[in-house]
Design a protein around this motif. Structure first.
Motif, PDB file in Angstrom:
ATOM      1  N   SER A   1       0.830  -1.202   0.000  1.00 13.79           N
ATOM      2  CA  SER A   1       0.000   0.000   0.000  1.00 13.79           C
ATOM      3  C   SER A   1       0.866   1.254   0.000  1.00 13.79           C
ATOM      4  O   SER A   1       2.031   1.224   0.417  1.00 13.79           O
ATOM      5  CB  SER A   1      -0.912   0.022   1.228  1.00 13.79           C
ATOM      6  OG  SER A   1      -1.784  -1.079   1.247  1.00 13.79           O
TER       7      SER A   1
ATOM      8  N   THR B   1       0.141   5.782   0.314  1.00 12.92           N
ATOM      9  CA  THR B   1      -0.802   6.902   0.380  1.00 12.92           C
ATOM     10  C   THR B   1      -0.154   8.149  -0.209  1.00 12.92           C
ATOM     11  O   THR B   1       0.916   8.571   0.237  1.00 12.92           O
ATOM     12  CB  THR B   1      -1.227   7.186   1.825  1.00 12.92           C
ATOM     13  OG1 THR B   1      -1.877   6.040   2.376  1.00 12.92           O
ATOM     14  CG2 THR B   1      -2.197   8.364   1.866  1.00 12.92           C
TER      15      THR B   1
ATOM     16  N   SER C   1      -0.411  12.231  -1.054  1.00 13.91           N
ATOM     17  CA  SER C   1      -1.011  13.446  -0.515  1.00 13.91           C
ATOM     18  C   SER C   1      -0.944  14.550  -1.551  1.00 13.91           C
ATOM     19  O   SER C   1       0.037  14.647  -2.289  1.00 13.91           O
ATOM     20  CB  SER C   1      -0.273  13.895   0.749  1.00 13.91           C
ATOM     21  OG  SER C   1      -0.327  12.920   1.758  1.00 13.91           O
TER      22      SER C   1
ATOM     23  N   PHE D   1      -6.062  13.067  -0.055  1.00 11.60           N
ATOM     24  CA  PHE D   1      -5.271  11.848   0.032  1.00 11.60           C
ATOM     25  C   PHE D   1      -5.775  10.811  -0.976  1.00 11.60           C
ATOM     26  O   PHE D   1      -6.967  10.733  -1.251  1.00 11.60           O
ATOM     27  CB  PHE D   1      -5.353  11.254   1.437  1.00 11.60           C
ATOM     28  CG  PHE D   1      -4.908  12.192   2.520  1.00 11.60           C
ATOM     29  CD1 PHE D   1      -5.824  12.984   3.196  1.00 11.60           C
ATOM     30  CD2 PHE D   1      -3.571  12.281   2.863  1.00 11.60           C
ATOM     31  CE1 PHE D   1      -5.425  13.862   4.195  1.00 11.60           C
ATOM     32  CE2 PHE D   1      -3.155  13.156   3.855  1.00 11.60           C
ATOM     33  CZ  PHE D   1      -4.084  13.945   4.525  1.00 11.60           C
TER      34      PHE D   1
ATOM     35  N   GLN E   1      -5.413   6.865  -0.951  1.00  8.06           N
ATOM     36  CA  GLN E   1      -4.943   5.634  -0.330  1.00  8.06           C
ATOM     37  C   GLN E   1      -4.982   4.538  -1.378  1.00  8.06           C
ATOM     38  O   GLN E   1      -6.039   4.245  -1.948  1.00  8.06           O
ATOM     39  CB  GLN E   1      -5.842   5.270   0.863  1.00  8.06           C
ATOM     40  CG  GLN E   1      -5.554   3.901   1.470  1.00  8.06           C
ATOM     41  CD  GLN E   1      -4.231   3.850   2.213  1.00  8.06           C
ATOM     42  OE1 GLN E   1      -3.886   4.788   2.924  1.00  8.06           O
ATOM     43  NE2 GLN E   1      -3.497   2.758   2.062  1.00  8.06           N
TER      44      GLN E   1
END
Length: 123
Positions: free
Chosen positions: A16, A18, A20, A77, A79
């Motif tokens: 994973s 994330t 921004s 964000f 994700q």
């Protein structure tokens, strides 16, 4: 409006990440995440309305990616879970006063673009 994307990196498939997007001055703008892989056109990935109540995802990321925004911190964000090698691309955030121009995937006419952040997914 100023947009600055960050958070890219090199990960393995299944992991994973994330991203921004610092979206200064974009509190009343819809935000979209786009990506461009080498030799391919830039494509829309996910979008979120100014209030955060409406989201859009391209089919290839549905169930894996989630877009959300924090209008206190002026940050959006992305994700990204269960990443795949085909997710490898430079990811960009963009802003427009309306959601439709972002969802349409038509790149011209979108009000603002940020610089990209590289995401590389190894198999």
């Amino acid at each position: 409006v100023q947009l600055q994307a960050s958070g890219g990196g090199l990960v393995q498939a299944g992991e994973s990440l994330t991203l921004s997007c610092a979206a200064s001055g974009a509190r009343f703008y819809a935000i979209g995440w786009f990506r461009q892989a080498p030799g391919k056109d830039r494509e829309v990935v996910a979008c979120i309305s100014s209030g955060g109540g409406t989201t859009y995802y391209v089919d290839s990321v549905k169930g894996r990616f989630t877009v959300r925004r924090d209008n206190v911190e002026d940050t959006v964000f992305l994700q990204m879970n269960n990443l795949k090698p085909e997710d490898t691309a430079v990811y960009y955030c963009a802003a427009d006063r309306a959601l439709d121009p972002l969802v349409s995937g038509l790149l011209y006419g979108i009000d603002y673009w940020g610089q990209g952040t590289q995401v590389t997914v190894s198999s």
